[in-house]
Design a protein around this motif. Structure first.
Motif, PDB file in Angstrom:
ATOM      1  N   LEU A  28      11.276  44.605 -52.702  1.00  0.00           N
ATOM      2  CA  LEU A  28      12.390  44.348 -51.790  1.00  0.00           C
ATOM      3  C   LEU A  28      11.913  43.800 -50.458  1.00  0.00           C
ATOM      4  CD1 LEU A  28      14.401  47.588 -52.565  1.00  0.00           C
ATOM      5  CD2 LEU A  28      15.125  45.254 -53.106  1.00  0.00           C
ATOM      6  N   ASP A  29      10.727  44.235 -50.040  1.00  0.00           N
ATOM      7  CA  ASP A  29      10.204  43.780 -48.748  1.00  0.00           C
ATOM      8  C   ASP A  29       9.902  42.288 -48.732  1.00  0.00           C
ATOM      9  OD1 ASP A  29      10.486  46.132 -47.447  1.00  0.00           O
ATOM     10  OD2 ASP A  29       8.379  46.714 -47.484  1.00  0.00           O
ATOM     11  N   ARG A  30       9.842  41.660 -49.899  1.00  0.00           N
ATOM     12  CA  ARG A  30       9.689  40.195 -49.918  1.00  0.00           C
ATOM     13  C   ARG A  30      10.854  39.529 -49.202  1.00  0.00           C
ATOM     14  NH1 ARG A  30       8.034  39.505 -56.348  1.00  0.00           N
ATOM     15  NH2 ARG A  30       6.040  40.621 -56.220  1.00  0.00           N
ATOM     16  N   GLU A  31      12.019  40.163 -49.294  1.00  0.00           N
ATOM     17  CA  GLU A  31      13.209  39.620 -48.633  1.00  0.00           C
ATOM     18  C   GLU A  31      13.136  39.769 -47.118  1.00  0.00           C
ATOM     19  OE1 GLU A  31      17.011  37.755 -48.811  1.00  0.00           O
ATOM     20  OE2 GLU A  31      15.505  38.091 -50.375  1.00  0.00           O
ATOM     21  N   PHE A  32      12.420  40.796 -46.658  1.00  0.00           N
ATOM     22  CA  PHE A  32      12.418  41.139 -45.238  1.00  0.00           C
ATOM     23  C   PHE A  32      11.108  40.785 -44.541  1.00  0.00           C
ATOM     24  CE2 PHE A  32      15.315  43.963 -47.464  1.00  0.00           C
ATOM     25  CZ  PHE A  32      16.450  43.923 -46.675  1.00  0.00           C
ATOM     26  N   LEU A  33      10.098  40.325 -45.294  1.00  0.00           N
ATOM     27  CA  LEU A  33       8.761  40.173 -44.724  1.00  0.00           C
ATOM     28  C   LEU A  33       8.722  39.197 -43.561  1.00  0.00           C
ATOM     29  CD1 LEU A  33       5.791  41.085 -45.053  1.00  0.00           C
ATOM     30  CD2 LEU A  33       5.424  38.994 -46.384  1.00  0.00           C
ATOM     31  N   LEU A  34       9.375  38.061 -43.677  1.00  0.00           N
ATOM     32  CA  LEU A  34       9.322  37.079 -42.590  1.00  0.00           C
ATOM     33  C   LEU A  34       9.957  37.627 -41.316  1.00  0.00           C
ATOM     34  CD1 LEU A  34      10.091  33.781 -44.538  1.00  0.00           C
ATOM     35  CD2 LEU A  34       7.892  34.538 -43.615  1.00  0.00           C
ATOM     36  N   HIS A  35      10.998  38.434 -41.463  1.00  0.00           N
ATOM     37  CA  HIS A  35      11.609  39.059 -40.286  1.00  0.00           C
ATOM     38  C   HIS A  35      10.666  40.093 -39.688  1.00  0.00           C
ATOM     39  CE1 HIS A  35      15.349  37.020 -41.017  1.00  0.00           C
ATOM     40  NE2 HIS A  35      15.400  37.483 -42.252  1.00  0.00           N
ATOM     41  N   ASP A  36       9.950  40.809 -40.555  1.00  0.00           N
ATOM     42  CA  ASP A  36       8.970  41.783 -40.080  1.00  0.00           C
ATOM     43  C   ASP A  36       7.853  41.089 -39.310  1.00  0.00           C
ATOM     44  OD1 ASP A  36       7.585  44.143 -39.724  1.00  0.00           O
ATOM     45  OD2 ASP A  36       7.627  44.719 -41.829  1.00  0.00           O
ATOM     46  N   ILE A  37       7.433  39.926 -39.802  1.00  0.00           N
ATOM     47  CA  ILE A  37       6.401  39.154 -39.108  1.00  0.00           C
ATOM     48  C   ILE A  37       6.915  38.675 -37.749  1.00  0.00           C
ATOM     49  CG2 ILE A  37       5.062  37.016 -39.179  1.00  0.00           C
ATOM     50  CD1 ILE A  37       4.896  37.400 -42.249  1.00  0.00           C
ATOM     51  N   THR A  38       8.136  38.175 -37.724  1.00  0.00           N
ATOM     52  CA  THR A  38       8.734  37.728 -36.461  1.00  0.00           C
ATOM     53  C   THR A  38       8.772  38.862 -35.440  1.00  0.00           C
ATOM     54  OG1 THR A  38      10.098  36.055 -37.570  1.00  0.00           O
ATOM     55  CG2 THR A  38      10.845  36.814 -35.405  1.00  0.00           C
ATOM     56  N   ALA A  39       9.193  40.046 -35.898  1.00  0.00           N
ATOM     57  CA  ALA A  39       9.242  41.190 -34.990  1.00  0.00           C
ATOM     58  C   ALA A  39       7.846  41.611 -34.556  1.00  0.00           C
ATOM     59  CB  ALA A  39       9.960  42.355 -35.675  1.00  0.00           C
ATOM     60  N   SER A  40       6.865  41.482 -35.451  1.00  0.00           N
ATOM     61  CA  SER A  40       5.485  41.823 -35.103  1.00  0.00           C
ATOM     62  C   SER A  40       4.958  40.909 -33.997  1.00  0.00           C
ATOM     63  CB  SER A  40       4.589  41.725 -36.338  1.00  0.00           C
ATOM     64  OG  SER A  40       4.953  42.692 -37.305  1.00  0.00           O
ATOM     65  N   LYS A  41       5.303  39.634 -34.064  1.00  0.00           N
ATOM     66  CA  LYS A  41       4.881  38.700 -33.024  1.00  0.00           C
ATOM     67  C   LYS A  41       5.475  39.087 -31.669  1.00  0.00           C
ATOM     68  CE  LYS A  41       5.135  34.319 -33.974  1.00  0.00           C
ATOM     69  NZ  LYS A  41       5.685  33.037 -34.486  1.00  0.00           N
ATOM     70  N   ALA A  42       6.751  39.465 -31.675  1.00  0.00           N
ATOM     71  CA  ALA A  42       7.387  39.876 -30.421  1.00  0.00           C
ATOM     72  C   ALA A  42       6.747  41.153 -29.893  1.00  0.00           C
ATOM     73  CB  ALA A  42       8.883  40.084 -30.643  1.00  0.00           C
ATOM     74  N   HIS A  43       6.444  42.079 -30.797  1.00  0.00           N
ATOM     75  CA  HIS A  43       5.823  43.342 -30.377  1.00  0.00           C
ATOM     76  C   HIS A  43       4.441  43.089 -29.760  1.00  0.00           C
ATOM     77  CE1 HIS A  43       4.763  47.554 -30.379  1.00  0.00           C
ATOM     78  NE2 HIS A  43       3.684  47.310 -31.108  1.00  0.00           N
ATOM     79  N   VAL A  44       3.667  42.232 -30.398  1.00  0.00           N
ATOM     80  CA  VAL A  44       2.327  41.921 -29.891  1.00  0.00           C
ATOM     81  C   VAL A  44       2.409  41.254 -28.522  1.00  0.00           C
ATOM     82  CG1 VAL A  44       0.329  40.415 -30.281  1.00  0.00           C
ATOM     83  CG2 VAL A  44       1.220  41.823 -32.150  1.00  0.00           C
ATOM     84  N   ALA A  45       3.331  40.317 -28.380  1.00  0.00           N
ATOM     85  CA  ALA A  45       3.500  39.669 -27.077  1.00  0.00           C
ATOM     86  C   ALA A  45       3.905  40.686 -26.023  1.00  0.00           C
ATOM     87  CB  ALA A  45       4.540  38.552 -27.178  1.00  0.00           C
ATOM     88  N   GLY A  46       4.768  41.630 -26.419  1.00  0.00           N
ATOM     89  CA  GLY A  46       5.175  42.673 -25.485  1.00  0.00           C
ATOM     90  C   GLY A  46       4.015  43.555 -25.072  1.00  0.00           C
ATOM     91  N   LEU A  47       3.114  43.864 -26.011  1.00  0.00           N
ATOM     92  CA  LEU A  47       1.930  44.656 -25.667  1.00  0.00           C
ATOM     93  C   LEU A  47       1.029  43.897 -24.694  1.00  0.00           C
ATOM     94  CD1 LEU A  47       0.960  46.213 -29.134  1.00  0.00           C
ATOM     95  CD2 LEU A  47       2.097  47.347 -27.209  1.00  0.00           C
TER      96      LEU A  47
END
Length: 437
Positions: A28-47
């Motif tokens: 199921l995470d195949r459907e959500f993985l790209l969104h998870d990556i997008t959020a990870s990029k925002a989180h890293v930038a925030g850090l």
């Protein structure tokens, strides 16, 4: 399965238990993985903005996240059961490419806020799709309502009642799908809140720049309370499914009409050949299988809603039960949107049989018109009603379906469809869609 994010030394991992816990999550995470990556990029930038990561670390992690997204799109990276879930796969990839720098990506976040933010981003897209499809269906209905108007029997209790028209039929569903599009937009706005940075539901001892990640991810506002971020899980999925379900209720009734109208007993409608199938044993048959499956399409969405609702008998805080909501949500939206996607073409190409519809209109169907005309002339309506009832089949002798439709001047009636009002509502919705996109 690769090393688990939560693995402790000296604790044996039982493969059977892991299979049970993981379930279909990694698929199921195949459907959500790209969104998870997008959020990870925002989180890293925030850090990086609060100096937890250096500029070079932010750049290298972001570069690898972009590479992972590209590999996933191209099929060079496959999310499979070598990973516990998509979240683990992202971190494992970063560690493999960047070593200790990759191990820093999870600072200040939990898989809990990861799944919340990815699901909300995914649902915003699905609700955009829902709104777009409702608009497309409404456009076809309005076009056909304005293009021709043939007399059509109107039914109550599945009994012939009054004279209606094909234009009224299309206008009714046009307004329904305009309302459905509006509800999809409202629901999208309601769940457009950023949970990233709420971690496991209690915040973290870092001054996370949550205002930045909210803007970077395109959310309208921040979900402030970490506890509410967890309490809202399941709740916002149900809200999205409610918007989809209300649309499919209209689709079900439309499909029911077509199921009846295409029978030999009615003969009002002919479907495009592509929307029918043959029988495996009866050479004479063409079956309206697509319409029947459209009629059934509410069921998977209703089932998804019930399944998620049944998971929510929980105290506050995260509980693993909620993992099972992901499959229900995906299945409900996938099936529902596929069904709706067929409707614009089907409605544009279905053909009315004017001769059969006219033949089904009998004189007694003018009785209501007769009673109202007498009431308008001063006869008490109940007296006029009884007189029309006593006249029976002779009530409407000499009248034509066209005369009934021409006289139906109440707003929304056959002679005053109000299509311009519906066009204006539809235009306003499309303007909002353009602004959102």
């Amino acid at each position: 399965m690769s090393d688990l994010l939560w693995q402790k030394d000296g604790v044996r991992v039982d493969a059977r238990i892991m299979r049970f816990l993981a379930g279909d999550d990694v698929l199921l995470d195949r459907e959500f993985l790209l969104h998870d990556i997008t959020a990870s990029k925002a989180h890293v930038a925030g850090l990086g903005r609060i100096d937890v990561l250096s500029a070079d670390e932010v750049a290298s992690i972001t570069r690898e996240l972009d590479a992972l997204a590209e590999d996933f799109r191209n099929g060079d990276f496959i999310l499979d059961d070598t990973h516990e879930d998509g979240h683990s796969a992202i971190e494992a990839r970063l560690v493999d490419r960047l070593g200790d720098v990759g191990r820093k990506v999870h600072t200040g976040r939990s898989r809990n806020d990861q799944v919340l933010v990815a699901t909300r981003l995914w649902l915003k897209e699905r609700l955009d799709d829902l709104s777009d499809l409702c608009v497309a269906i409404a456009e076809v209905c309005l076009q056909r309502a304005g293009g021709e108007s043939l007399p059509l029997p109107g039914y109550t209790h599945l009994q012939r009642a009054v004279v209606s028209s094909t234009a009224m039929w299309f206008a009714g569903f046009a307004e329904g799908f305009i309302d459905n599009a509006a509800r999809a937009r409202t629901t999208r706005d309601w769940l457009d809140a950023n949970p990233l940075g709420t971690a496991a539901g209690y915040g973290v001892n870092l001054p996370l720049d949550r205002a930045y990640t909210t803007e970077a991810l395109g959310f309208a506002r921040m979900q402030v309370s970490p506890i509410y971020a967890q309490l809202s899980r399941g709740k916002f999925e149900l809200g999205a499914l409610d918007a989809l379900a209300s649309t499919l209720l209209d689709l079900r009734r439309l499909a029911w009409d077509l199921s009846l109208f295409t029978t030999a007993e009615f003969g009002f409608v002919r479907l495009p050949d592509e929307y029918t199938t043959g029988s495996s044993i009866m050479p004479n048959k063409r079956n309206p299988d697509v319409v029947e499956m459209l009629r059934a399409s509410y069921a998977p969405v209703a089932a998804a809603r019930v399944e998620i609702e049944q998971l929510l008998s929980l105290p506050s805080g995260y509980q693993r039960d909620l993992q099972l909501s992901k499959g229900s949500l995906w299945h409900g939206f996938t099936h529902g949107l596929r069904a709706l996607d067929l409707m614009p073409d089907l409605l544009a190409r279905m053909q009315w049989n004017g001769e059969a519809m006219r033949a089904a209109i009998e004189p007694s169907m003018h009785a209501t018109d007769v009673a109202i005309e007498q009431a308008a002339a001063g006869v008490p309506f109940r007296t006029a009603y009884r007189a029309a009832a006593e006249a029976g089949s002779d009530t409407g002798s000499g009248r034509t379906p066209e005369s009934s439709l021409t006289a139906r001047v109440s707003p929304g009636g056959a002679a005053a469809l109000g299509l311009e009002i519906l066009h204006d509502r539809l235009k306003a919705l499309k303007d909002k869609q353009r602004e959102a996109h």
